[in-house]
Every structure is written in C-alpha cells, then in structure tokens.
Write a protein that holds these residues in place. Structure first.
Motif, short mmCIF file in Angstrom:
data_model
loop_
_atom_site.label_atom_id
_atom_site.label_comp_id
_atom_site.label_asym_id
_atom_site.label_seq_id
_atom_site.Cartn_x
_atom_site.Cartn_y
_atom_site.Cartn_z
N GLY B 186 0.82 -1.21 0.00
CA GLY B 186 0.00 0.00 0.00
C GLY B 186 0.85 1.25 0.00
O GLY B 186 0.58 2.21 -0.73
N ALA B 191 -0.98 4.45 -1.58
CA ALA B 191 -2.39 4.42 -1.21
C ALA B 191 -2.63 5.35 -0.02
O ALA B 191 -1.82 5.42 0.89
N ALA B 195 -7.76 4.55 1.31
CA ALA B 195 -7.64 3.46 0.34
C ALA B 195 -7.12 2.20 1.02
O ALA B 195 -7.57 1.09 0.70
N TYR B 199 -9.44 -0.94 0.64
CA TYR B 199 -9.04 -2.02 -0.25
C TYR B 199 -8.19 -3.09 0.42
O TYR B 199 -8.00 -4.16 -0.15
N ILE B 200 -7.63 -2.81 1.57
CA ILE B 200 -6.84 -3.84 2.24
C ILE B 200 -7.54 -4.32 3.50
O ILE B 200 -7.82 -5.51 3.66
N PRO B 203 -11.67 -5.55 3.12
CA PRO B 203 -11.86 -6.87 2.51
C PRO B 203 -11.38 -8.01 3.41
O PRO B 203 -12.00 -9.06 3.47
N LYS B 204 -10.28 -7.77 4.14
CA LYS B 204 -9.75 -8.83 4.99
C LYS B 204 -10.61 -9.00 6.24
O LYS B 204 -10.53 -10.02 6.91
#
Lengths: 364, 293
Positions: B186, B191, B195, B199-200, B203-204
């Motif tokens: 990232g 990022a 972000a 996006y990291i 989702p996890k």
C-alpha cells in the motif's frame, strides 16, 4: 530510473546495539548500476530482506546513506522513492479487478484517466494478462497474482527499481521457470533496474547479470555467475553455489603446496605465510579420479543425479565430492584423487587469498 | 468400487441426536404444541389451528413491538459496527499496551446482562447516579421514567457500552491476520489511509464483520434483561421490545397460546433476517463481478 548507491550502510534491529553481532546488516558499500539485473543471494536470515527493505524505504537504516542517482533518499518515505516491490506472497487487492489493481498506483498519483487506461492495457500485455483484465483478483492462481503485483510495479514508467523478495516461493515448480524467463525478458525489453532476492542459486544465476552473495549480514562477493563459480571470494560462496558445493579441506599452506596430513597437493601459485584457519577449496567438477597418483580417498557412495554421477569420498576425514565423467570406472572402496592445481582456491579464515606469484605454466 | 458399506458409524451420532432432541427439539415442540392448541389446564388441549397466529399477526401490540425492535437493532448495528471497526483500527498492534487494552475492552463483555442493567439503572438515577445527577446539575431535564427519548438513549448507550467491544475484538483479530506485506505494498503504491482501509483492511475483515453483524443483530433483536431492569419497558410501552412483550404476554397475562405462536414467529423472523444478512454479505463481491467493465 537511476543508479542506486549504498554508502556505509548498516542496520540493527536493536535500539542500543552492543557491537557488531547485533547488526542484522553490517557495513555495506555498494553501487547498483542503472538498468542492471541483480540477484541478492544468501541463506535465510543473512540480512538480504533487511537490505531490500532499506532500499525500498520500508525501514530506515541505523547508519549510512542511500542515494538514488545523486539524490539522498535515506530519509525519504517509500512513496517518494518510486520503487516497486514484489513480495514473497502475492499481494493483490482482492476486491478489485485485475484492471483496477494495475491502475491503482496511477490512480493514487492522480494520473489522467485515458493515460491510465492505455498504460494499463500496455502493462497487461507485457505480463500477458490482457484476457483477464476484468476478472476479480481474488479467485486467481498464485502465479497470476504474482504477475499482477509485478505489473503493478511496472505500471509506473518512472519507477527507479523493481525489487523482488523471493517472488517465486509460492509458485508451482513448472511455472517458476516460465515466470523467471518472462522476468528476464521484461528486463531485456524495458531495462528496469531489478534486484532479486532469493536463496535459490538457480534462480539467482539464471536471472541476474550480477549476483551479490550475502552471508551473515555481510556482502561476501559481487560478481557474475561465472566469477562466483570459478573464483569464490569466500568459503560460503564456494559451498553455497554449485551442486554439490565446493569441497573444502583444512590444509597447511606451504608456498606452492598444501599439506593435508602427510600428503601434498600442488597449488596453482605461490603463497606467502598465511594466518588463521587455512583451507583449500576445489569444485567437484575439477577433481579427477586416478589409479596412480594423488590423494588417497575412501569411497563412501556414488549418487546418480541423472545428468552425471557424484562420487562421495573421504579424504583425511573430510568429505569430498567428485563429479564423475560419463562411463568412468571406479575401484571398489578406495581411490586416489587429483585436484587441478590452477582450480584450487586457498582460503584463510574463510576469505580467498590471492597467490603472490601465479605459477609459471611454461616451466611445468 | 470395493468400498465396504458399514453403517455402524451412525450409532456414534446417536448420543448427539439424543442430546439435541432433549435440549432443543422437545422443548421447541412443547411450544409448537401450545401454539396450535388451547388449554384450560389439567393438560387438556383443544386444537385451534392457526387462530393464535392470526391473532398475533393482527394485533397492533405486536406490530408496535416489532417496529420498536427493528428500529432498536438498526440503531445498534449502525453505531456499534462502525464504532467497533474504528476502535479496532486505533488499537496498538503489539506490545504491552495491546494486551492491556484488549483486557480492558473485554471487561464489559464479562458482566452479566442483569448486572449491566442494574449498573445503568443506578448510573442514570437523578438522585444518586453519577450520570443522572450530573445531567440534572447541568440543567438537563433527564428522566428515563418519564421521557421516551431519554429511555431510548439510555438503552442505546448502554448497549453500545456493553457490546461494541465484541465488534472491536473481532475486527482486531481480523486486522491482526493481515500480513505486513499488504501495508508495505500500500505504501509503495501510494495508497491513502482511506484506500488502505477500503481495499486492504475492509476486505480482509469481511469474514469477521459478517460474524459481528450476525451476533450483534441476533443479540440486540432478542434483548430482554437490560430494558427489563432499566426501564421495565416504559415509559408507557415505548421500550417494550419483542421479548419484553413476549414475557409480559406469557407470564404476566398467562396467554400461553398466543405467546407460543408469538415465540415461533419471533424465532422465524430472526432466522429470516439473519439469513438475509448472511446472503447479502457473502454475495457482495460476486454481484459486482458480473457487472461488465
């Protein structure tokens, strides 16, 4: 793109190091030429990942400077260094499509939409993923994910270097070869500086123009694959590179002969008095089996590795491997071994020593 | 195929079947029995078919309670899930402080429901409660026995205090499982903080968030003890949630038939909404995938 200079660089994970033993990375001076393909080779825990993280700016060095071109980036954050890194385990943004993944670094830098579009298409073609651009990254295989993270690194045209941290660890063996070839081709086509960290000598030697061998936090040798093979600067390079590695035997060096017990081995040059532990090293490829002269050896076993056979023997209590020529016949349990004098390396306290006078070949 | 057929293994399942039968299925069947019969005692039952269900479905009282319950659960989820995530993001990742904050966070979860209710009942009293008297001293007219909004606010704050930690702990576990390389990537990709979250981290965390939403929904939808202790369902019936109403009906009025029908429908509603949550959250990604670029 730029030349990368490491000057007097060292790193420790301890806040108050008590001495050299606390340093994960001992003092290093090294220059990576622009556009070179380098491999950073060493056993696990030798400090190669630390060095990589210092270059990428994920860690700040305890000592020394890092220059990109002429600019000092020691204190610059990762984002400003314009480097790309491919990690051991594929790092992709799961919820994004392949296209969004590739576009991500450009979007974050506020590039124009049509530029992003065309650049992503270009990169997708480079890594051979044009057909999967609109797929979710989540369901892809490990090698496809690894290609995406490579593509994410290459998508920025001004990238200074692409760093690889053992990128093929989780890739299936038959795909490893394919990806490595692709990497090599990408390097030839686009000329990015690439630094490839690995503990696999095959990967290092096939990928890189120059291999940097690290051992115990130190750079022990920088050289072409051939140099590493022919003239290892350190015993570690000797036995780490080559399969099997270099044979190392404790010996007393006496001018142009090495004494192993009461036996003498002629050397390829004359050496002055050496201090410390002295050893001679000889590659298994440079030992021949003889019936008459040479060092007496006990035969332990013969390994058949497909391309050739390897004789495992013992000389004065030390193991010696010999690559046997095709069709060679062996006596039952003992034989004599001849070391090619000019191929013998002499090491004092693990470092290779240069002879004072190379042997005059014409006279012998 | 030389596969030996051996059905003896079924006997190994028998103990579990018996246990579940006695602990879950039989008691449930008793409720079913009451829901379809009328009784005047002496274990004499008269078949009434769906009459109780019809009664309950048509009763305004049930509608109001269901509406209150839905609003309450919606508010609880809307506050606790984002707040839990936010707290989890600010927690230290390792070190002494990490363990300490985790223990502190877990404390409210260890307190029994009725004790939580009592604590907040006392805490908000105008005469001796710290919060109640402070508010009174500041000139705020706070009275959860008289004012419906005060009562709701108290219940919501109490539930947030009691259960946000659960969401936090689950999210924290989800965050801890993200390899460091993702954050490094990232940073390399420049990022932004948002972000990285979007996006990291998010989702996890999807898996644990699903569990957190389901648990918090079910628990808040079944809430009984705390409102019973703090407000008793009042003022009026403004905090009479489904389970409070159900207990009133079953034990207060001894209307066992309607109460049984009520319970069954209650159970089915929870099942239905949980299923909706589950399906929506697990399909969130797949749906997006079908949209052509």
């Amino acid at each position: 793109m730029a030349k990368i200079t490491l000057s007097n660089l060292a790193h420790t994970y301890f806040p108050y190091p008590r001495g050299e033993q606390d340093y994960a990375l001992k003092t290093i001076d090294l220059t990576w030429d622009d556009g070179g393909a380098y491999a950073l080779l060493g056993a696990s825990g030798c400090g190669k990942s630390t060095l990589l993280n210092l270059i990428s700016g994920l860690r700040r060095p305890s000592q020394g400077r890092i220059l990109f071109g002429d600019g000092d980036v020691t204190d610059a954050p990762t984002a400003e260094r314009n480097i790309a890194q491919v990690f051991q385990f594929p790092v992709v943004y799961d919820t994004m499509t392949v296209r969004e993944n590739l576009a991500f670094p450009l979007r974050n830098r506020g590039m124009k939409k049509d530029y992003i579009q065309s650049r992503v298409d270009q990169v997708a073609q480079m890594i051979g993923m044009e057909d999967t651009l609109s797929r979710k990254a989540r369901g892809l295989t490990a090698d496809a994910k690894q290609k995406i993270s490579l593509g994410r690194g290459m998508v920025r045209e001004d990238v200074n270097a692409i760093l690889f941290d053992e990128p093929l660890t989780v890739i299936d063996p038959h795909l490893k070869w394919e990806l490595r070839t692709q990497l090599k081709k990408l390097h030839q086509d686009f000329g990015h500086t690439m630094i490839y960290v690995t503990h696999d000598q095959t990967e290092a030697l096939t990928f890189a123009d120059k291999v940097v061998v690290m051992h115990d936090g130190r750079i022990v040798q920088v050289g072409t694959p051939e140099e590493l093979f022919e003239r290892p600067a350190h015993t570690f390079v000797g036995y780490f590179i080559g399969s099997p590695g270099m044979n190392l035997l404790d010996a007393v060096i006496d001018s142009d002969v090495a004494r192993i017990g009461e036996h003498k081995v002629p050397l390829g040059g004359t050496f002055g008095p050496l201090t410390g532990r002295t050893q001679i090293g000889i590659r298994p490829e440079h030992v021949t089996v003889s019936r008459t002269g040479g060092l007496p050896a006990t035969i332990l076993r013969v390994d058949d590795v497909g391309r050739h056979r390897i004789l495992r023997a013992e000389v004065a209590g030390a193991p010696v491997a010999v690559v046997l020529p095709e069709g060679a016949e062996l006596p039952a349990d003992s034989c004599r071994l001849i070391f090619q004098p000019e191929k013998i390396g002499v090491f004092a306290d693990d470092w290779r020593m240069a002879p004072e006078h190379p042997k005059d070949r014409s006279g012998s | 195929m030389l596969k030996t057929q051996n059905n003896k293994a079924w006997f190994l399942v028998l103990p579990v079947l018996l246990l579940v039968g006695f602990s879950a299925i039989l008691p449930l069947m008793t409720v079913v029995n009451y829901a379809f019969n009328d009784t005047f005692g002496n274990n004499a039952f008269f078949w009434v078919g769906l009459e109780w269900f019809r009664d309950v479905i048509r009763s305004e009282r049930m509608h109001d309670a269901l509406q209150r319950q839905l609003i309450f659960s919606a508010i609880i989820l809307a506050i606790e899930i984002p707040l839990g995530i936010a707290i989890a993001l600010t927690l230290p990742k390792r070190g002494v402080w990490a363990s300490l904050t985790l223990v502190l966070l877990a404390l409210p979860l260890l307190i029994p429901w009725n004790v939580v209710g009592t604590i907040w009942q006392l805490f908000t009293r105008i005469d001796i409660g710290l919060l109640g008297s402070t508010l009174a001293a500041l000139g705020v007219d706070f009275n959860l026995g008289r004012d419906a909004i005060d009562a709701w606010a108290t219940l919501i704050v109490m539930d947030v205090w009691h259960w946000t930690s659960l969401v936090t702990l689950l999210c924290y576990a989800g965050l801890q499982s993200i390899p460091e390389a993702y954050y490094q990537a990232g940073r390399i990709d420049q990022a932004s903080r948002w972000a990285v979250f979007r996006y990291i981290e998010l989702p996890k965390m999807q898996g644990v968030l699903l569990i957190a939403v389901l648990l918090r929904f079910m628990d808040s939808f079944m809430i009984y003890t705390e409102p019973f202790v703090v407000t008793g369902g009042g003022p009026g019936s403004t905090t009479t949630f489904l389970s409070v109403d159900l207990v009133k009906m079953a034990i207060g009025q001894f209307d066992l038939g309607p109460a049984a029908a009520f319970s069954l429908m209650y159970f089915l509603v929870i099942l239905l909404i949980s299923w909706v949550f589950y399906t929506v959250m697990t399909n969130l990604d797949q749906e997006k995938e079908e949209v052509p670029e």
